[in-house]
Each structure stands twice: as C-alpha cells, then as structure tokens.
Design a protein around this motif. Structure first.
Motif, PDB file in Angstrom:
ATOM      1  N   VAL A   1       0.862  -1.187   0.000  1.00 48.40           N
ATOM      2  CA  VAL A   1       0.000   0.000   0.000  1.00 48.40           C
ATOM      3  C   VAL A   1       0.895   1.233   0.000  1.00 48.40           C
ATOM      4  CG1 VAL A   1      -1.791   1.285   1.214  1.00 48.40           C
ATOM      5  CG2 VAL A   1      -1.855  -1.217   1.182  1.00 48.40           C
ATOM      6  N   LYS A   2       0.923   1.932  -1.131  1.00 49.33           N
ATOM      7  CA  LYS A   2       1.837   3.052  -1.321  1.00 49.33           C
ATOM      8  C   LYS A   2       1.181   4.406  -1.078  1.00 49.33           C
ATOM      9  CE  LYS A   2       5.160   0.281  -2.536  1.00 49.33           C
ATOM     10  NZ  LYS A   2       6.289   0.048  -1.596  1.00 49.33           N
ATOM     11  N   LEU A   3      -0.150   4.479  -1.232  1.00 45.84           N
ATOM     12  CA  LEU A   3      -0.860   5.746  -1.099  1.00 45.84           C
ATOM     13  C   LEU A   3      -2.119   5.552  -0.271  1.00 45.84           C
ATOM     14  CD1 LEU A   3      -0.826   6.889  -4.844  1.00 45.84           C
ATOM     15  CD2 LEU A   3       0.648   7.787  -3.040  1.00 45.84           C
ATOM     16  N   ILE A   4      -2.497   6.561   0.479  1.00 46.68           N
ATOM     17  CA  ILE A   4      -3.789   6.579   1.162  1.00 46.68           C
ATOM     18  C   ILE A   4      -4.751   7.385   0.293  1.00 46.68           C
ATOM     19  CG2 ILE A   4      -5.037   7.364   3.212  1.00 46.68           C
ATOM     20  CD1 ILE A   4      -2.490   6.835   4.812  1.00 46.68           C
ATOM     21  N   GLY A   5      -5.780   6.728  -0.184  1.00 47.75           N
ATOM     22  CA  GLY A   5      -6.735   7.378  -1.055  1.00 47.75           C
ATOM     23  C   GLY A   5      -7.333   6.377  -2.029  1.00 47.75           C
ATOM     24  N   GLU A   6      -8.330   6.709  -2.799  1.00 40.67           N
ATOM     25  CA  GLU A   6      -8.735   8.091  -2.942  1.00 40.67           C
ATOM     26  C   GLU A   6      -9.458   8.565  -1.686  1.00 40.67           C
ATOM     27  OE1 GLU A   6     -11.014   8.961  -6.580  1.00 40.67           O
ATOM     28  OE2 GLU A   6     -10.413   6.977  -7.278  1.00 40.67           O
ATOM     29  N   CYS A   7      -9.196   9.800  -1.311  1.00 41.76           N
ATOM     30  CA  CYS A   7      -9.941  10.441  -0.246  1.00 41.76           C
ATOM     31  C   CYS A   7     -10.086  11.911  -0.620  1.00 41.76           C
ATOM     32  CB  CYS A   7      -9.229  10.283   1.091  1.00 41.76           C
ATOM     33  SG  CYS A   7      -7.516  10.892   1.123  1.00 41.76           S
ATOM     34  N   GLY A   8     -11.010  12.604   0.026  1.00 37.86           N
ATOM     35  CA  GLY A   8     -11.141  14.018  -0.313  1.00 37.86           C
ATOM     36  C   GLY A   8     -12.548  14.531  -0.234  1.00 37.86           C
ATOM     37  N   PHE A   9     -12.912  15.348  -1.244  1.00 37.29           N
ATOM     38  CA  PHE A   9     -14.167  16.094  -1.192  1.00 37.29           C
ATOM     39  C   PHE A   9     -14.890  16.056  -2.532  1.00 37.29           C
ATOM     40  CE2 PHE A   9     -11.098  18.099   1.680  1.00 37.29           C
ATOM     41  CZ  PHE A   9     -11.800  18.046   2.881  1.00 37.29           C
ATOM     42  N   ASP A  10     -16.236  15.981  -2.456  1.00 37.35           N
ATOM     43  CA  ASP A  10     -17.036  15.985  -3.671  1.00 37.35           C
ATOM     44  C   ASP A  10     -18.384  16.629  -3.363  1.00 37.35           C
ATOM     45  OD1 ASP A  10     -18.618  15.309  -5.949  1.00 37.35           O
ATOM     46  OD2 ASP A  10     -17.243  13.648  -6.371  1.00 37.35           O
ATOM     47  N   ARG A  11     -18.617  17.795  -3.968  1.00 40.27           N
ATOM     48  CA  ARG A  11     -19.885  18.488  -3.744  1.00 40.27           C
ATOM     49  C   ARG A  11     -20.988  17.993  -4.685  1.00 40.27           C
ATOM     50  NH1 ARG A  11     -16.983  23.444  -2.060  1.00 40.27           N
ATOM     51  NH2 ARG A  11     -17.634  23.789   0.108  1.00 40.27           N
ATOM     52  N   GLN A  12     -20.622  17.176  -5.666  1.00 42.03           N
ATOM     53  CA  GLN A  12     -21.636  16.636  -6.578  1.00 42.03           C
ATOM     54  C   GLN A  12     -22.210  15.328  -6.068  1.00 42.03           C
ATOM     55  OE1 GLN A  12     -19.555  16.577 -10.466  1.00 42.03           O
ATOM     56  NE2 GLN A  12     -21.124  18.004 -11.145  1.00 42.03           N
ATOM     57  N   ARG A  13     -21.406  14.574  -5.365  1.00 42.24           N
ATOM     58  CA  ARG A  13     -21.835  13.246  -4.942  1.00 42.24           C
ATOM     59  C   ARG A  13     -21.146  12.910  -3.624  1.00 42.24           C
ATOM     60  NH1 ARG A  13     -20.702   7.696  -8.412  1.00 42.24           N
ATOM     61  NH2 ARG A  13     -21.446   6.206  -6.838  1.00 42.24           N
ATOM     62  N   GLY A  14     -21.929  12.610  -2.612  1.00 42.51           N
ATOM     63  CA  GLY A  14     -21.339  12.285  -1.324  1.00 42.51           C
ATOM     64  C   GLY A  14     -22.167  12.848  -0.185  1.00 42.51           C
ATOM     65  N   PRO A  15     -21.782  12.560   1.048  1.00 43.44           N
ATOM     66  CA  PRO A  15     -22.521  13.028   2.216  1.00 43.44           C
ATOM     67  C   PRO A  15     -22.255  14.500   2.505  1.00 43.44           C
ATOM     68  CG  PRO A  15     -20.565  11.883   2.930  1.00 43.44           C
ATOM     69  CD  PRO A  15     -20.604  11.773   1.422  1.00 43.44           C
ATOM     70  N   ALA A  16     -22.756  14.974   3.626  1.00 47.01           N
ATOM     71  CA  ALA A  16     -22.565  16.363   4.033  1.00 47.01           C
ATOM     72  C   ALA A  16     -21.076  16.693   4.087  1.00 47.01           C
ATOM     73  CB  ALA A  16     -23.197  16.598   5.391  1.00 47.01           C
ATOM     74  N   MET A  17     -20.735  17.932   3.747  1.00 46.67           N
ATOM     75  CA  MET A  17     -19.333  18.328   3.747  1.00 46.67           C
ATOM     76  C   MET A  17     -18.706  18.189   5.122  1.00 46.67           C
ATOM     77  SD  MET A  17     -18.503  18.857   0.667  1.00 46.67           S
ATOM     78  CE  MET A  17     -16.866  19.536   0.941  1.00 46.67           C
ATOM     79  N   SER A  18     -19.476  18.344   6.165  1.00 47.20           N
ATOM     80  CA  SER A  18     -18.923  18.184   7.514  1.00 47.20           C
ATOM     81  C   SER A  18     -18.392  16.769   7.719  1.00 47.20           C
ATOM     82  CB  SER A  18     -19.982  18.517   8.563  1.00 47.20           C
ATOM     83  OG  SER A  18     -21.127  17.690   8.406  1.00 47.20           O
ATOM     84  N   LEU A  19     -19.125  15.769   7.234  1.00 47.89           N
ATOM     85  CA  LEU A  19     -18.670  14.381   7.350  1.00 47.89           C
ATOM     86  C   LEU A  19     -17.458  14.147   6.452  1.00 47.89           C
ATOM     87  CD1 LEU A  19     -18.977  11.513   8.399  1.00 47.89           C
ATOM     88  CD2 LEU A  19     -20.661  11.089   6.591  1.00 47.89           C
TER      89      LEU A  19
END
Length: 217
Positions: free
Chosen positions: A67-85
């Motif tokens: 395991v070389k990278l942690i991700g994908e992780c991040g932010f998506d305002r089009q698809r996903g839960p509340a930005m706070s989560l």
C-alpha cells in the motif's frame, strides 16, 4: 527510469513496462501479488454509520508494504454526504498519513476551497497528490503554491481541455495516471511528452523525479 509509472488506476495492469498503483480500496481479491496499491475512504461511499468501521479497517490495512498511497480520499460536492462528514473523514486520513508516512491521493470535485485549507496546514508535512486534475493553469498554480502535487489523466488527450493547457504550462513536478479511462498509460505519456515538447525519456525522468520527491522509493 525504464518503466511507465501510472500513479492511479482502477485497472489491473500486467505489462512489465508499466508500474501502476491500483486503487484497491481494501478489497484485494484478484490482485496479483506484489502489485502496488492505494486504499482510502472515498467521499462517494462515506456514511455516518460506516465511517468509523471503515476507518478502523483502513488503519489496519495501510501498514502493508504494497500500500503506497492513502486514497482516494477528499471532497465531492456533486456526490457524497454532508461536507462536515467529508471533512472529518479527510482529516482522519491526513492524520493517518502523517502517522504511517504515506502520501495522500486526493479526489476533489467542486470543493477546492475545502482542500486549500488542508494544504495550508499539512502539505508541508506529507505529500498530497490531487488526481485527475482538469482545471485551469491559474487554479493549478494556486494549488501548487499551497504545496499540492497534481496528477493528469486521459483528459490531456483533448488539447482544448483545461488539463492539457495546464500541463503545457506546468513548471513544477507532476504525475500521470489512467484512473478509470480506457486509454493506456503509454498514450497518456505520449501526449504529455508532445504537450511538454520533450522526449519520452525526459518525461519519464520528470515523473521519476516526482516519485523520488514524495519518497516512495
């Protein structure tokens, strides 16, 4: 460097001339032994009820050498839960990256304002790579100045695309990827070499320099 580095792919590549990082999540069924992997909590699949258990599993999984990278992780305002989560889950993964010393691979859609704040706090401590970058040269400069690395995919095959224009003007280190596109990584490299007006071997050296900088070898 003799191989093509594909820093992010959803396809299993067995070409000996390609070294790819397969986005496995935490499911390695059918993944060839020795293949490099990335794993993280993608914002599309986050919920209030699954986050803590998924993060617990991730903390156990990321200690594996492949395991070389942690991700994908991040932010998506089009698809996903509340930005706070999304924000809470991302911060957890940043702290995990700092603990295990593995760079982050970032998914970001219409949420660069959220991401910028984390860059200011953490990008000098741990490499943070924004995958599939497809925005303007101006946006790229802002992110690079915050300490982020950028990775470009098949979008550069369209020369009118923002990704192609940005890569043509880049004066910092970067990566190349296929993500979930049908295009081969060799095609992405060929187009990148054309846009940069450099020989293929020089491009490979540039990617290798980026690879060394984030201390994955």
């Amino acid at each position: 460097m003799c191989f093509f580095l594909d820093i992010h792919t959803h396809g299993i590549q067995q070409d000996p001339n390609v070294r790819s990082i397969y986005n496995a999540g935490m499911d390695t069924d059918g993944v060839p032994p020795g293949m490099w992997l990335s794993a993280g909590l993608h914002p599309w699949f986050l919920t209030e009820t699954n986050r803590e258990e998924q993060f617990r599993l991730l903390t156990e999984y990321v200690g594996r050498d492949e395991v070389k990278l942690i991700g994908e992780c991040g932010f998506d305002r089009q698809r996903g839960p509340a930005m706070s989560l999304q924000r809470e889950a991302f911060e957890q993964q940043v702290e995990l990256a700092l603990t295990c010393g593995k760079p982050l691979l970032i998914h970001c859609v219409r949420a660069y304002d959220e991401l910028q704040a984390f860059g200011k706090r953490y990008a000098h401590k741990i490499p943070m790579i924004i995958h599939g970058f497809n925005k303007s040269p101006e946006q790229a400069r802002q992110l690079v100045n915050r300490g982020f690395f950028l990775s470009f995919g098949a979008a550069i095959l369209n020369e009118a695309n923002g990704a192609a224009r940005t890569l043509r003007e880049m004066d910092s280190l970067f990566f190349l990827e296929t993500d979930d596109a049908a295009a081969a990584i060799q095609s992405v490299y060929e187009q990148a070499a054309f846009l940069r007006k450099i020989p293929m071997e020089a491009l490979k050296d540039t990617i290798f320099a980026s690879w060394k900088t984030i201390q994955l070898i």
